[in-house]
Motif scaffolding. Structure first.
Motif, PDB file in Angstrom:
ATOM      1  N   GLU A  18      85.963   3.098  19.104  1.00  0.00           N
ATOM      2  CA  GLU A  18      85.779   1.668  19.378  1.00  0.00           C
ATOM      3  C   GLU A  18      86.956   1.140  20.192  1.00  0.00           C
ATOM      4  O   GLU A  18      88.102   1.437  19.908  1.00  0.00           O
ATOM      5  CB  GLU A  18      85.623   0.875  18.083  1.00  0.00           C
ATOM      6  N   LYS A  19      86.622   0.360  21.204  1.00  0.00           N
ATOM      7  CA  LYS A  19      87.626  -0.122  22.144  1.00  0.00           C
ATOM      8  C   LYS A  19      88.058  -1.556  21.843  1.00  0.00           C
ATOM      9  O   LYS A  19      87.249  -2.377  21.412  1.00  0.00           O
ATOM     10  CB  LYS A  19      87.072  -0.057  23.579  1.00  0.00           C
ATOM     11  N   ILE A  20      89.316  -1.830  22.100  1.00  0.00           N
ATOM     12  CA  ILE A  20      89.805  -3.207  22.075  1.00  0.00           C
ATOM     13  C   ILE A  20      89.312  -3.880  23.359  1.00  0.00           C
ATOM     14  O   ILE A  20      89.480  -3.321  24.453  1.00  0.00           O
ATOM     15  CB  ILE A  20      91.346  -3.245  22.047  1.00  0.00           C
ATOM     16  N   PRO A  21      88.686  -5.037  23.270  1.00  0.00           N
ATOM     17  CA  PRO A  21      88.279  -5.730  24.501  1.00  0.00           C
ATOM     18  C   PRO A  21      89.468  -5.898  25.448  1.00  0.00           C
ATOM     19  O   PRO A  21      90.586  -6.184  25.007  1.00  0.00           O
ATOM     20  CB  PRO A  21      87.767  -7.081  23.994  1.00  0.00           C
ATOM     21  N   ASP A  22      89.214  -5.706  26.738  1.00  0.00           N
ATOM     22  CA  ASP A  22      90.300  -5.751  27.714  1.00  0.00           C
ATOM     23  C   ASP A  22      91.073  -7.066  27.680  1.00  0.00           C
ATOM     24  O   ASP A  22      92.294  -7.081  27.826  1.00  0.00           O
ATOM     25  CB  ASP A  22      89.741  -5.517  29.125  1.00  0.00           C
ATOM     26  N   TRP A  23      90.368  -8.172  27.447  1.00  0.00           N
ATOM     27  CA  TRP A  23      91.058  -9.460  27.456  1.00  0.00           C
ATOM     28  C   TRP A  23      92.020  -9.580  26.276  1.00  0.00           C
ATOM     29  O   TRP A  23      93.103 -10.156  26.395  1.00  0.00           O
ATOM     30  CB  TRP A  23      90.058 -10.626  27.459  1.00  0.00           C
ATOM     31  N   LYS A  24      91.609  -8.986  25.128  1.00  0.00           N
ATOM     32  CA  LYS A  24      92.503  -9.002  23.976  1.00  0.00           C
ATOM     33  C   LYS A  24      93.732  -8.141  24.236  1.00  0.00           C
ATOM     34  O   LYS A  24      94.868  -8.533  23.944  1.00  0.00           O
ATOM     35  CB  LYS A  24      91.776  -8.496  22.717  1.00  0.00           C
ATOM     36  N   LEU A  25      93.504  -6.954  24.786  1.00  0.00           N
ATOM     37  CA  LEU A  25      94.620  -6.047  25.045  1.00  0.00           C
ATOM     38  C   LEU A  25      95.620  -6.689  26.001  1.00  0.00           C
ATOM     39  O   LEU A  25      96.838  -6.621  25.778  1.00  0.00           O
ATOM     40  CB  LEU A  25      94.111  -4.722  25.622  1.00  0.00           C
ATOM     41  N   GLU A  26      95.114  -7.327  27.051  1.00  0.00           N
ATOM     42  CA  GLU A  26      96.035  -7.908  28.017  1.00  0.00           C
ATOM     43  C   GLU A  26      96.840  -9.062  27.420  1.00  0.00           C
ATOM     44  O   GLU A  26      98.027  -9.235  27.723  1.00  0.00           O
ATOM     45  CB  GLU A  26      95.265  -8.373  29.258  1.00  0.00           C
ATOM     46  N   ARG A  27      96.226  -9.839  26.557  1.00  0.00           N
ATOM     47  CA  ARG A  27      96.970 -10.911  25.893  1.00  0.00           C
ATOM     48  C   ARG A  27      98.053 -10.335  24.985  1.00  0.00           C
ATOM     49  O   ARG A  27      99.169 -10.854  24.908  1.00  0.00           O
ATOM     50  CB  ARG A  27      96.022 -11.796  25.083  1.00  0.00           C
ATOM     51  N   ILE A  28      97.717  -9.239  24.296  1.00  0.00           N
ATOM     52  CA  ILE A  28      98.694  -8.590  23.414  1.00  0.00           C
ATOM     53  C   ILE A  28      99.861  -8.028  24.225  1.00  0.00           C
ATOM     54  O   ILE A  28     101.033  -8.172  23.851  1.00  0.00           O
ATOM     55  CB  ILE A  28      98.012  -7.482  22.586  1.00  0.00           C
ATOM     56  N   LEU A  29      99.545  -7.385  25.353  1.00  0.00           N
ATOM     57  CA  LEU A  29     100.595  -6.812  26.187  1.00  0.00           C
ATOM     58  C   LEU A  29     101.476  -7.907  26.797  1.00  0.00           C
ATOM     59  O   LEU A  29     102.696  -7.739  26.928  1.00  0.00           O
ATOM     60  CB  LEU A  29      99.982  -5.968  27.306  1.00  0.00           C
ATOM     61  N   ASP A  30     100.870  -9.016  27.150  1.00  0.00           N
ATOM     62  CA  ASP A  30     101.607 -10.061  27.857  1.00  0.00           C
ATOM     63  C   ASP A  30     102.710 -10.690  27.004  1.00  0.00           C
ATOM     64  O   ASP A  30     103.741 -11.113  27.530  1.00  0.00           O
ATOM     65  CB  ASP A  30     100.645 -11.144  28.332  1.00  0.00           C
ATOM     66  N   VAL A  31     102.498 -10.745  25.679  1.00  0.00           N
ATOM     67  CA  VAL A  31     103.510 -11.400  24.846  1.00  0.00           C
ATOM     68  C   VAL A  31     104.800 -10.593  24.779  1.00  0.00           C
ATOM     69  O   VAL A  31     105.866 -11.139  24.445  1.00  0.00           O
ATOM     70  CB  VAL A  31     102.989 -11.674  23.414  1.00  0.00           C
ATOM     71  N   ALA A  32     104.736  -9.290  25.101  1.00  0.00           N
ATOM     72  CA  ALA A  32     105.948  -8.465  25.042  1.00  0.00           C
ATOM     73  C   ALA A  32     107.004  -8.979  26.004  1.00  0.00           C
ATOM     74  O   ALA A  32     108.203  -8.965  25.694  1.00  0.00           O
ATOM     75  CB  ALA A  32     105.609  -7.012  25.365  1.00  0.00           C
ATOM     76  N   ARG A  33     106.589  -9.463  27.169  1.00  0.00           N
ATOM     77  CA  ARG A  33     107.571  -9.884  28.176  1.00  0.00           C
ATOM     78  C   ARG A  33     108.205 -11.226  27.862  1.00  0.00           C
ATOM     79  O   ARG A  33     109.167 -11.633  28.517  1.00  0.00           O
ATOM     80  CB  ARG A  33     106.922  -9.900  29.562  1.00  0.00           C
ATOM     81  N   TRP A  34     107.679 -11.916  26.831  1.00  0.00           N
ATOM     82  CA  TRP A  34     108.246 -13.204  26.443  1.00  0.00           C
ATOM     83  C   TRP A  34     109.258 -13.081  25.308  1.00  0.00           C
ATOM     84  O   TRP A  34     109.741 -14.086  24.791  1.00  0.00           O
ATOM     85  CB  TRP A  34     107.124 -14.182  26.059  1.00  0.00           C
ATOM     86  N   ALA A  35     109.598 -11.872  24.953  1.00  0.00           N
ATOM     87  CA  ALA A  35     110.631 -11.668  23.935  1.00  0.00           C
ATOM     88  C   ALA A  35     111.997 -12.062  24.502  1.00  0.00           C
ATOM     89  O   ALA A  35     112.225 -11.975  25.714  1.00  0.00           O
ATOM     90  CB  ALA A  35     110.649 -10.212  23.487  1.00  0.00           C
ATOM     91  N   PRO A  36     112.922 -12.481  23.638  1.00  0.00           N
ATOM     92  CA  PRO A  36     114.267 -12.820  24.123  1.00  0.00           C
ATOM     93  C   PRO A  36     115.074 -11.573  24.445  1.00  0.00           C
ATOM     94  O   PRO A  36     114.856 -10.504  23.872  1.00  0.00           O
ATOM     95  CB  PRO A  36     114.874 -13.574  22.937  1.00  0.00           C
ATOM     96  N   SER A  37     116.017 -11.706  25.367  1.00  0.00           N
ATOM     97  CA  SER A  37     116.935 -10.607  25.673  1.00  0.00           C
ATOM     98  C   SER A  37     118.257 -11.199  26.156  1.00  0.00           C
ATOM     99  O   SER A  37     118.281 -12.298  26.728  1.00  0.00           O
ATOM    100  CB  SER A  37     116.352  -9.679  26.745  1.00  0.00           C
TER     101      SER A  37
END
Length: 238
Positions: A18-37
């Motif tokens: 079973e696949k994660i819908p592409d729109w869900k995956l992209e939203r999940i991936l996108d939040v990684a770049r908003w982490a503080p550094s």
């Protein structure tokens, strides 16, 4: 947000195929770049893996490393962490873990978060500031995990895939990772096979927070002396 934090659980069983819908995956991936550094250096990269052969290979090295770890560390060392299980079942849970950690092969997506601090202009000689990239990548992983939870996607943190130096060398070669980069884990995402029960209890707030100085317990609002005194005063006056 708070619901995702309190209901987040590790998921190691996924609905195979079973696949994660592409729109869900992209939203999940996108939040990684908003982490503080530190200084917004963003010293991270993520490899997104969906190829089944690669995921199976990661599962293989995870199992091999797990067998080594289970043989090196007797289950008695960690049994206290399994306090919620009947004592007679704990050895079997520990031994069975070597099979459970093959879950990268049933996940829809495996992410390899990597630290790229060697590629930044971060000043040298900063001593303990060297751990800052680890803080940043940890925040990114947490963002991913909470976003996945909010969207109903299962997530599991598989550290053994990169835990052994000899096998991590294979990982570098297999995925073409430069030696200046540090892979941190295999973060597995997929459609949960089932819903997990509530998380085990955590230490109370007072046992992990100190007020102003070390050793002075933080007191919750409901237990602060001023509030108690006010309540007593109110009751007395009536």
């Amino acid at each position: 947000m708070f619901e995702a934090i309190y209901t987040r659980r590790s998921m190691r069983y996924f609905k195979e195929g079973e696949k994660i819908p592409d729109w869900k995956l992209e939203r999940i991936l996108d939040v990684a770049r908003w982490a503080p550094s530190g200084e917004n250096m963003q010293y991270w990269k993520y490899i997104v893996i969906r190829d089944q052969e690669v995921k199976r290979w990661i599962a293989d090295i995870s199992e091999e490393t797990g067998i080594m770890v289970m043989g090196r560390d007797p289950w008695e060392v960690t049994q206290d962490r399994q306090w919620f299980m009947p004592e007679h079942l704990r050895p079997y849970a520990f031994q069975g873990f070597t099979k459970v950690i093959r879950y990268p092969e049933t996940a829809d997506v495996v992410l390899i978060p990597c630290i790229t601090s060697a590629d930044t202009d971060y000043p040298t000689g900063m001593g303990e500031a060297a751990y800052h990239p680890y803080v940043g990548i940890g925040a990114g992983i947490q963002n991913i995990w909470l976003a996945a939870t909010a969207l109903g996607v299962g997530c599991g943190f598989n550290a053994v895939a990169v835990a052994d130096t000899r096998r991590s060398e294979e990982l570098f070669d297999y995925l073409g990772i430069p030696r200046s980069v540090k892979p941190i884990t295999a973060l597995c995402l997929g459609v949960p096979a089932f819903l997990r029960a509530a998380a085990p209890s955590r230490y109370p707030l007072e046992s992990i927070m100190y007020d102003e100085v070390w050793g002075n317990p933080y007191r919750r609002l409901d237990y602060r002396e001023k509030k108690v005194e006010k309540m007593v005063s109110t009751v007395s006056s009536t």
